[in-house]
Write an enzyme that holds these catalytic residues in place. Structure first.
Site, PDB file in Angstrom:
ATOM      1  N   SER A 131      -7.435   0.728 -13.798  1.00  0.00           N
ATOM      2  CA  SER A 131      -6.351  -0.446 -14.466  1.00  0.00           C
ATOM      3  C   SER A 131      -5.904  -1.318 -14.043  1.00  0.00           C
ATOM      4  CB  SER A 131      -5.874   0.668 -15.250  1.00  0.00           C
ATOM      5  OG  SER A 131      -6.148   1.775 -16.080  1.00  0.00           O
TER       6      SER A 131
ATOM      7  N   LYS B 172       5.093  -3.307 -16.278  1.00  0.00           N
ATOM      8  CA  LYS B 172       4.034  -2.339 -17.417  1.00  0.00           C
ATOM      9  C   LYS B 172       4.605  -1.481 -18.310  1.00  0.00           C
ATOM     10  CE  LYS B 172      -0.776   0.118 -17.229  1.00  0.00           C
ATOM     11  NZ  LYS B 172      -1.553   0.052 -15.959  1.00  0.00           N
TER      12      LYS B 172
ATOM     13  N   SER C  81      -5.993  -0.667 -17.511  1.00  0.00           N
ATOM     14  CA  SER C  81      -4.705  -0.429 -19.270  1.00  0.00           C
ATOM     15  C   SER C  81      -3.747  -1.168 -18.472  1.00  0.00           C
ATOM     16  CB  SER C  81      -4.339   0.906 -18.959  1.00  0.00           C
ATOM     17  OG  SER C  81      -3.878   1.831 -18.140  1.00  0.00           O
TER      18      SER C  81
END
Length: 490
Positions: free
Chosen positions: A180, A80, A156
């Site tokens: 997230s 990520k 996220s």
């Protein structure tokens, strides 16, 4: 380009299975990396999950220090674009302001991943600084749900969710400051574990005590992949502020046995928040399924002041993110965030939090403590509490009220609106307890829906053990064996 295997064969393997074939010499790390890179080319135009593929480590997997003897050696893996840094690699955090930013060192967790043998071949999308619920700024990218591209992945960990669901890789990095990891796992049909405090390090630049709520983790499609990832990557960097713990038995061994009869609480009435009737029905269905596995299931809820807990969580986010932004501004000699490079809500968060007093943080810490104690007391009587992953269904792309590109002038109202939707995940971050999203349910729109289980601190293994029991009972067919419309094998 000739690929090592068909896409159906590729997606029939999890990360543990791929690593086993590399160990046997049947496949090479380079072949796996090329296949994953080809998968990005197949799905990325539709879902915009991957920001960048590192072509040099696709060509030469040993280039950056991959350990060829690691338990997951040769498995292609995305980071990520937020959290652990990779030396010399871009990390732009979903932000126009961060364009061109490169990591000066490998973070501790990055080193653990390389030691495990993971081949870090690229980076996946995230909203600006990971603040909001979806990676949807058209000036940066819009990440879409591979099950139906009219809908968001949520976030996220947006790009990771889409890449794993679409079959590009079986395992990918994710982070969680309030859901997230778990929410996008729930909306994309993946498994998402948020570990307890003291499992995966955010050192050397930060620690669990500096952030309070942020944790690292992964998305996977099998329980054993998550177990293998935690087993291989856990542990503290030198000088951690709190002890990092190791379970008595590796999770890869633990998950081979069913847990005993568990006391499982069910709840969707979470302080001021309630789930929609359709979602409540999916939770009840999951409860009946667990009863069928021999567990005791009843409605119950921790006796905590949840209204105060969410207010404290809001204070934590505002003050944490404001100081992150302050540090970025200071590094460039700026007094305030440039409006053309920062999203509007993040500017308002900075304005609300930059001068927050220690008195307010101290009050927040007191509520964190009382909430964690209340949950701890609850887990004296219950092994697990089961909730929906969210109180509302997946939003369509462009639902700006949950995004940091929102024009809401009131940052507290924006956060309150967030909690009405993402009601069930944030408090496990506050308490430091583990939570996992399991792809057991579905929505009327055909998208997957996660059932969320939480346990006492350091009982991550019990969550994985229960998840493995469910996986066996389903014959390995999460999401009823369905796969998304955007998929490498489609």
């Amino acid at each position: 380009m000739t690929l090592a295997m068909s896409w159906d064969e590729w997606t029939s393997h999890d990360a543990v299975g791929l690593a086993e074939r590399v160990r046997k010499g049947e496949l090479s790390a380079a072949e796996l990396a090329r296949q994953a890179a080809a998968g990005v080319q197949k799905i990325n135009p539709a879902v915009s999950a991957v920001v960048e593929v590192f072509e040099d480590v696709v060509a030469d997997p040993l280039k950056d220090g991959l350990n060829p003897q690691g338990p997951l050696a040769g498995v292609p893996f995305f980071m990520k674009d937020l959290g652990p840094t990779l030396k010399g690699r871009l990390q732009e955090q979903g932000s126009l302001f961060m364009r061109g930013n490169r990591g000066s060192q490998d973070a501790w967790l990055t080193r653990q991943m390389r030691k495990a043998g993971l081949n870090l071949i690229g980076r996946t999308t995230t909203p600006e600084f990971g603040v909001c619920s979806s990676a949807e700024n058209p000036a940066v990218y819009v990440t879409r749900n591979p099950w139906n591209t009219d809908y968001t992945t949520c976030g996220s960990s947006a790009g990771t969710a889409a890449a794993v669901a679409a079959g590009v890789v079986p395992l990918s990095h994710a982070t969680d400051g309030g859901g997230s990891i778990r929410i996008p796992a729930g909306f994309n049909g993946n498994i998402g574990l948020k570990p307890s405090r003291g499992v995966l390090s955010i050192g050397p630049n930060l620690s669990d005590i500096t952030g309070y709520v942020s944790t690292q983790g992964c998305h996977s499609r099998t329980v054993r992949d998550t177990a293998a990832f935690i087993d291989a990557c856990r542990g503290g960097a030198p000088g951690e502020f709190m002890p990092y713990w190791t379970p008595a038995e590796p999770y890869m061994q633990l998950i081979q046995r069913d847990p005993g009869k568990l006391r499982i609480a069910l709840s969707h009435e979470w302080g001021d928040y309630r789930a929609t009737p359709d979602i409540v029905a999916e939770l009840e269905k999951a409860g009946r399924f667990l009863e069928g596995l021999g567990h005791q299931v009843e409605w119950a809820l921790p006796q905590a002041d949840l209204r105060a807990a969410f207010a404290a969580q809001t204070t934590c986010y505002i003050s944490n993110f404001a100081q992150v932004i302050n540090g970025l501004l200071a590094s460039r000699g700026l007094d305030r965030p440039p409006a053309d490079l920062f999203e509007p809500i993040n500017i308002r968060i900075w304005e609300a939090g930059k001068d927050l007093s220690y008195t307010e943080r101290h009050r927040m810490q007191g509520v964190f403590n009382s909430t964690a104690r209340a949950f701890g007391e609850f887990f004296e009587d219950w092994d697990i509490i089961l909730t929906p992953i969210t109180a509302k269904p997946t939003p369509p792309v462009g639902t700006t009220e949950y995004l940091t590109i929102s024009d809401n002038p009131d940052v507290l109202d924006w956060f309150d609106n967030l909690w009405k939707f993402f009601s069930y995940t944030p408090l496990s971050n506050l308490c430091g307890i583990p939570g996992i999203s399991l792809p057991m349910a579905s929505q009327d729109n055909g998208l997957p829906f996660g059932i969320h289980a939480q346990a006492r601190q350091a009982n991550d293994g019990l969550l994985l053990q229960l998840a493995a029991q469910i996986e066996r009972a389903l014959g390995g067919r999460w999401n009823d064996g369905r796969r998304p419309g955007v998929h490498v094998a489609a």
